[in-house]
Design a protein around this motif. Structure first.
Motif, PDB file in Angstrom:
ATOM      1  N   PRO A 148     -51.854  26.329  42.921  1.00  0.00           N
ATOM      2  CA  PRO A 148     -50.739  25.463  42.519  1.00  0.00           C
ATOM      3  C   PRO A 148     -50.565  24.287  43.474  1.00  0.00           C
ATOM      4  O   PRO A 148     -50.903  24.381  44.655  1.00  0.00           O
ATOM      5  CB  PRO A 148     -49.534  26.403  42.604  1.00  0.00           C
ATOM      6  CG  PRO A 148     -49.914  27.435  43.613  1.00  0.00           C
ATOM      7  CD  PRO A 148     -51.412  27.565  43.581  1.00  0.00           C
ATOM      8  N   GLY A 149     -50.073  23.195  42.952  1.00  0.00           N
ATOM      9  CA  GLY A 149     -49.740  22.054  43.807  1.00  0.00           C
ATOM     10  C   GLY A 149     -50.922  21.155  44.085  1.00  0.00           C
ATOM     11  O   GLY A 149     -51.933  21.194  43.394  1.00  0.00           O
ATOM     12  N   LEU A 150     -50.812  20.364  45.131  1.00  0.00           N
ATOM     13  CA  LEU A 150     -51.799  19.323  45.402  1.00  0.00           C
ATOM     14  C   LEU A 150     -52.858  19.758  46.423  1.00  0.00           C
ATOM     15  O   LEU A 150     -53.803  19.026  46.682  1.00  0.00           O
ATOM     16  CB  LEU A 150     -51.087  18.062  45.920  1.00  0.00           C
ATOM     17  CG  LEU A 150     -50.017  17.463  44.991  1.00  0.00           C
ATOM     18  CD1 LEU A 150     -49.389  16.231  45.632  1.00  0.00           C
ATOM     19  CD2 LEU A 150     -50.593  17.115  43.624  1.00  0.00           C
ATOM     20  N   ASP A 151     -52.708  20.941  46.974  1.00  0.00           N
ATOM     21  CA  ASP A 151     -53.607  21.423  48.026  1.00  0.00           C
ATOM     22  C   ASP A 151     -55.029  21.614  47.505  1.00  0.00           C
ATOM     23  O   ASP A 151     -55.249  22.254  46.492  1.00  0.00           O
ATOM     24  CB  ASP A 151     -53.049  22.756  48.545  1.00  0.00           C
ATOM     25  CG  ASP A 151     -53.958  23.414  49.563  1.00  0.00           C
ATOM     26  OD1 ASP A 151     -54.637  22.676  50.301  1.00  0.00           O
ATOM     27  OD2 ASP A 151     -53.990  24.650  49.612  1.00  0.00           O
ATOM     28  N   VAL A 191     -47.981  18.546  54.977  1.00  0.00           N
ATOM     29  CA  VAL A 191     -49.198  18.588  55.793  1.00  0.00           C
ATOM     30  C   VAL A 191     -49.417  17.282  56.553  1.00  0.00           C
ATOM     31  O   VAL A 191     -50.426  17.104  57.222  1.00  0.00           O
ATOM     32  CB  VAL A 191     -50.456  18.918  54.952  1.00  0.00           C
ATOM     33  CG1 VAL A 191     -50.303  20.250  54.262  1.00  0.00           C
ATOM     34  CG2 VAL A 191     -50.730  17.819  53.924  1.00  0.00           C
ATOM     35  N   SER A 233     -41.621  26.165  46.819  1.00  0.00           N
ATOM     36  CA  SER A 233     -41.247  25.520  45.548  1.00  0.00           C
ATOM     37  C   SER A 233     -42.105  26.036  44.409  1.00  0.00           C
ATOM     38  O   SER A 233     -41.620  26.202  43.290  1.00  0.00           O
ATOM     39  CB  SER A 233     -41.442  24.013  45.593  1.00  0.00           C
ATOM     40  OG  SER A 233     -41.099  23.484  46.807  1.00  0.00           O
ATOM     41  N   LEU A 234     -43.395  26.270  44.691  1.00  0.00           N
ATOM     42  CA  LEU A 234     -44.343  26.474  43.583  1.00  0.00           C
ATOM     43  C   LEU A 234     -44.463  27.937  43.143  1.00  0.00           C
ATOM     44  O   LEU A 234     -44.515  28.222  41.947  1.00  0.00           O
ATOM     45  CB  LEU A 234     -45.715  25.917  43.963  1.00  0.00           C
ATOM     46  CG  LEU A 234     -45.728  24.408  44.233  1.00  0.00           C
ATOM     47  CD1 LEU A 234     -47.030  23.985  44.894  1.00  0.00           C
ATOM     48  CD2 LEU A 234     -45.527  23.626  42.938  1.00  0.00           C
ATOM     49  N   PRO A 277     -45.595  31.232  56.289  1.00  0.00           N
ATOM     50  CA  PRO A 277     -44.862  31.760  57.447  1.00  0.00           C
ATOM     51  C   PRO A 277     -44.193  33.096  57.114  1.00  0.00           C
ATOM     52  O   PRO A 277     -43.687  33.277  56.002  1.00  0.00           O
ATOM     53  CB  PRO A 277     -43.810  30.679  57.720  1.00  0.00           C
ATOM     54  CG  PRO A 277     -44.362  29.436  57.118  1.00  0.00           C
ATOM     55  CD  PRO A 277     -45.153  29.883  55.926  1.00  0.00           C
ATOM     56  N   VAL A 278     -44.191  34.034  58.085  1.00  0.00           N
ATOM     57  CA  VAL A 278     -43.638  35.375  57.815  1.00  0.00           C
ATOM     58  C   VAL A 278     -42.208  35.341  57.329  1.00  0.00           C
ATOM     59  O   VAL A 278     -41.805  36.156  56.499  1.00  0.00           O
ATOM     60  CB  VAL A 278     -43.703  36.311  59.053  1.00  0.00           C
ATOM     61  CG1 VAL A 278     -44.976  37.090  59.064  1.00  0.00           C
ATOM     62  CG2 VAL A 278     -43.508  35.553  60.342  1.00  0.00           C
ATOM     63  N   ILE A 292     -51.405  29.971  53.890  1.00  0.00           N
ATOM     64  CA  ILE A 292     -50.664  29.786  55.134  1.00  0.00           C
ATOM     65  C   ILE A 292     -49.180  29.916  54.789  1.00  0.00           C
ATOM     66  O   ILE A 292     -48.540  28.952  54.371  1.00  0.00           O
ATOM     67  CB  ILE A 292     -50.958  28.401  55.761  1.00  0.00           C
ATOM     68  CG1 ILE A 292     -52.467  28.196  55.960  1.00  0.00           C
ATOM     69  CG2 ILE A 292     -50.212  28.229  57.071  1.00  0.00           C
ATOM     70  CD1 ILE A 292     -53.097  28.964  57.088  1.00  0.00           C
ATOM     71  N   SER A 318     -50.727  24.427  51.801  1.00  0.00           N
ATOM     72  CA  SER A 318     -50.098  23.143  52.119  1.00  0.00           C
ATOM     73  C   SER A 318     -48.620  23.267  52.453  1.00  0.00           C
ATOM     74  O   SER A 318     -47.977  22.275  52.754  1.00  0.00           O
ATOM     75  CB  SER A 318     -50.276  22.171  50.945  1.00  0.00           C
ATOM     76  OG  SER A 318     -49.437  22.550  49.877  1.00  0.00           O
ATOM     77  N   GLY A 319     -48.081  24.472  52.395  1.00  0.00           N
ATOM     78  CA  GLY A 319     -46.670  24.632  52.724  1.00  0.00           C
ATOM     79  C   GLY A 319     -45.741  24.421  51.542  1.00  0.00           C
ATOM     80  O   GLY A 319     -44.527  24.435  51.691  1.00  0.00           O
ATOM     81  N   ALA A 320     -46.296  24.265  50.357  1.00  0.00           N
ATOM     82  CA  ALA A 320     -45.450  24.025  49.179  1.00  0.00           C
ATOM     83  C   ALA A 320     -45.132  25.325  48.431  1.00  0.00           C
ATOM     84  O   ALA A 320     -44.538  25.297  47.359  1.00  0.00           O
ATOM     85  CB  ALA A 320     -46.133  23.030  48.238  1.00  0.00           C
ATOM     86  N   GLY A 326     -42.143  19.764  46.525  1.00  0.00           N
ATOM     87  CA  GLY A 326     -42.496  20.784  47.518  1.00  0.00           C
ATOM     88  C   GLY A 326     -43.557  20.351  48.505  1.00  0.00           C
ATOM     89  O   GLY A 326     -43.828  21.057  49.476  1.00  0.00           O
ATOM     90  N   GLU A 327     -44.181  19.208  48.283  1.00  0.00           N
ATOM     91  CA  GLU A 327     -45.303  18.789  49.139  1.00  0.00           C
ATOM     92  C   GLU A 327     -44.922  17.662  50.107  1.00  0.00           C
ATOM     93  O   GLU A 327     -45.718  17.326  50.979  1.00  0.00           O
ATOM     94  CB  GLU A 327     -46.473  18.272  48.276  1.00  0.00           C
ATOM     95  CG  GLU A 327     -46.922  19.182  47.145  1.00  0.00           C
ATOM     96  CD  GLU A 327     -48.019  20.160  47.564  1.00  0.00           C
ATOM     97  OE1 GLU A 327     -48.238  20.346  48.771  1.00  0.00           O
ATOM     98  OE2 GLU A 327     -48.643  20.738  46.650  1.00  0.00           O
TER      99      GLU A 327
END
Lengths: 551, 174
Positions: free
Chosen positions: B47-50, A134, B105-106, B131-132, B129, B100-102, A129-130
């Motif tokens: 969650p994730g890498l952010d 970014v 998935s997460l 998106p609507v 962040i 981060s936009g993930a 998912g990453e």
């Protein structure tokens, strides 16, 4: 003269001022900057009685560099306009770079995706998912070749926001240049390579602090001999500021990190004048205009003193605080996003008046997503309008000598120094980060800021005042989810086509180097040339160094 | 091994830590005293890498100041780690933060794992962040609410108070 002035000021306060204030009080009982510096109603020469022009301000290009690091500043050459960009794949990002260069941008700035920043290949489960979200996904030298395809690396300067995997990406850049026939000693650019602020704020660490510091100083040592024009680190306050700290804290924490790097390099046997001129800095520029201008000037003067007095640097260049600025991402609002164009313009102007060497202006839609091409163009045009139309670039440090700016410059320097001394008393920046002190200070400031917004003590136009009924922005940049699959396939192809025996040998050499004390950059460079992946190289180092976990 | 930051403490005493044993003891003491309304327990997770956790930390603190017990996971958590922590800590509600936009998935994975472990009563909401156009899809996947940039902490506090029922002892303690 100053006695007269004092009497005149007293008279003014008692008569002219008092007459008005008794009838209509000021808007607020007190006015403070974001760093809680009390702003006076009026600054006069009385505030600067202690100032010694030659000592405290001096001349551009000479210590303590308060007025700027170059003798001609923007009259000689404008700042580098450098938009941070990268998304999806190397193929897509290469197109955006060519667009930006065609629009008059003068340097590149690479944004990598999180797996690349944290040392995972695109096919790693944690990259799920990453990939490409970014920033651009880089797994092997192959991606880097595509990223800079058709861009002459002897002509552009490239900044790379990369920290725990900085040595790998720098090695890939050198290897691509070599394929273009460009020698490493002519390459110009910057790697962020500032691991300390990753523990404090940004979070893309891999290894524990000591092992990370070794890689940092290995890069200093390698570049001193082989990539002499490269900025080996960009000591960054930006992310701590974005995480919520104040302007004073930004200066203090950044320079404290700077002290830790200089100490580490000296401990590793480097002479201070052999690497200090390649240290660069990176600051944020937020909304409070005068405070921000003063902040940059104060940081320059303070660093110059630290390098001269504490580290006994002999060369003037070793004492120069050269910096990149990015406007404040956290100041952008999702509400009435076009207003962000105006915010960014003011922040960019403050950065220029503060004497920045390069600048990234944020785009209006970045509270929603990575910017569209149209939004980036406006952001870049904002810089060009400042540069070519406003006239502020035509003289050096035009706000120098302003009673208010000079007083704030003094106060920021003083308060930042107090913080630095406090951090020193804790054993330095590394200790202050390990104990969570810096993170705690940042979180506290962030919370206070949020509370000020919610209680309307701080007005953000369009957010807590002057709102309108509106629909959220829909026309935003979207990353095609298919690119993850595409990137994984490309990676699989490279792994199949490369000489896997050679890869294994190179990784074994790297492992041995990591277990010993030799410089890690040369074995990493050999490894990337065999198309060893970023993940494989990082894993090799993980085996030896272990991984850091948030405390 | 799962690691988390202990942010919330029982404000009644200040001496109780948030590990499970002591929490149970504290609940028992309170129950004996006839004090049945317990505090809302919240897990704020990244969650994730952010690594951008300014918002997560601000919200964790605002919820704590509003009288809730808050556990913040720290950054770089997998959906499995988050779901396990939510169950182990017996929380009522989980807030996910991603910039981060993930999120696509997460976020759904956290809901799915909670469901698989029989903990579908734990409410999951999110912010960051986002998106609507992604919001309806996330809601379909079981994320109950998404908060956009500019949301006040008051709105989030109110949302949680309206959606979590706290009377009695929660399932994980029973």
């Amino acid at each position: 003269m100053s006695k007269n002035l004092q009497e005149e000021l007293n008279r003014w306060e008692k008569t002219t001022l008092q007459k008005v204030i008794s009838k209509s009080p000021e808007r607020q009982p007190s006015f403070q900057t974001t760093s809680h510096i009390e702003m006076k109603r009026l600054y006069t020469p009385l505030d600067l009685q202690e100032m010694d022009y030659c000592e405290d301000l001096g001349f551009p290009g000479e210590p303590p560099f308060t007025r700027g690091v170059q003798p001609t500043m923007y009259r000689g050459r404008l700042w580098t306009m450098r938009q941070y960009a990268g998304f999806a794949t190397a193929e897509e990002t290469n197109k955006r770079y060519k667009f930006l260069l065609q629009q008059g941008q003068t340097g590149l700035s690479v944004a990598f995706d999180l797996p690349t920043q944290i040392g995972y290949d695109s096919d790693h489960p944690l990259a799920d998912g990453e990939v490409g979200k970014v920033g651009v996904a880089i797994d092997t030298l192959k991606d880097m070749e595509i990223l800079f395809d058709g861009i002459p690396l002897d002509k552009v300067s490239t900044s790379m926001t990369i920290n725990s995997t900085a040595a790998i990406l720098l090695a890939m850049y050198i290897a691509v240049a070599e394929k273009q026939g460009v020698k490493s000693n002519v390459l110009q650019g910057t790697i962020q390579n500032d691991i300390l602020k990753e523990y404090a704020a940004r979070g893309t660490y891999i290894f524990p602090p000591l092992e990370s510091m070794r890689i940092v100083t290995d890069i200093f040592a390698f570049c001193k001999d082989h990539v002499q024009r490269w900025n080996t680190i960009s000591i960054s306050g930006y992310h701590m500021r974005e995480a919520g700290c104040t302007a004073v804290q930004e200066v203090a924490f950044t320079l404290s990190d700077g002290i830790a790097y200089v100490e580490a390099a000296i401990r590793a046997g480097l002479d201070v004048d052999s690497f200090a001129s390649r240290l660069a800095f990176f600051f944020c520029c937020h909304n409070n205009f005068i405070e921000e201008v003063a902040k940059f000037r104060a940081a320059r003067r303070l660093w110059s003193k630290i390098m001269k007095e504490r580290f006994k640097a002999k060369k003037d260049e070793s004492c120069m605080l050269r910096f990149h600025t990015q406007t404040a991402g956290c100041s952008l609002t999702a509400q009435q996003p076009d207003n962000n164009v105006v915010r960014v313009a003011f922040q960019a102007l403050a950065a220029v008046l503060g004497g920045t060497q390069s600048l990234h202006t944020n785009s209006r839609d970045e509270a929603y997503a990575l910017p569209t091409e149209d939004s980036v163009r406006i952001a870049l045009r904002t810089q060009q309008i400042i540069a070519y139309e406003s006239g502020v670039a035509d003289m050096i440090d035009p706000l120098g000598g302003s009673y208010a700016v000079e007083t704030l410059t003094n106060e920021i320097e003083k308060k930042a120094l107090e913080y630095i001394e406090k951090i020193e008393a804790m054993g330095g920046a590394i200790k202050a980060i390990e104990s969570g002190y810096i993170q705690g200070e940042i979180a506290e400031s962030a919370y206070q800021y949020q509370k000020e917004i919610e209680t309307k003590k701080r007005i953000i136009v369009g957010l807590n005042q002057f709102q309108v009924e509106e629909q959220p922005l829909r026309d935003i940049l979207k990353i095609n989810p298919e690119i993850e699959r595409y990137q994984k396939e490309k990676l699989a192809r490279v792994k199949k086509e490369r000489d896997n025996i050679k890869v294994k040998q190179c990784l074994a050499v790297l492992k041995k180097a990591a277990q010993g004390t030799e410089n890690l950059v040369p074995p990493i460079l050999e490894a990337v040339k065999t198309y060893a992946t970023l993940g494989e190289i990082s894993d090799t180092l993980r085996e030896v160094f272990g991984e850091y976990r948030e405390q | 091994m799962f690691r988390y930051l202990k942010i919330g403490v029982w404000s009644l005493s200040g001496i109780f830590d948030l590990d499970l044993g002591r929490y149970a003891l504290c609940s028992m003491l309170l129950a004996q005293g006839g004090f049945m309304n317990r505090k809302i327990r919240v897990l704020i997770a990244k969650p994730g890498l952010d690594g951008h956790d300014r918002g997560a930390k601000v919200i964790a603190r605002a919820l704590r100041d509003a009288g809730m017990e808050v556990i913040y996971t720290g950054i770089r958590q997998t959906p499995e780690q988050i779901a396990n922590a939510a169950i182990q800590e017996g929380v009522d509600i989980v807030g996910l933060s991603s910039l981060s936009g993930a999120h696509m998935s997460l976020f759904p994975k956290v809901v799915q794992i909670l469901k698989e472990k029989g903990a579908e009563d734990i409410i999951v909401f999110g912010g960051g962040i986002i998106p609507v156009d992604d919001i309806p899809l996330l809601k379909q996947a079981g994320i109950r609410e998404i908060f956009q940039p500019g949301t006040s902490t008051e709105d989030i506090i109110q949302y949680i108070q309206e959606n979590v029922k706290t009377t009695g002892i929660s399932k994980s303690e029973a």
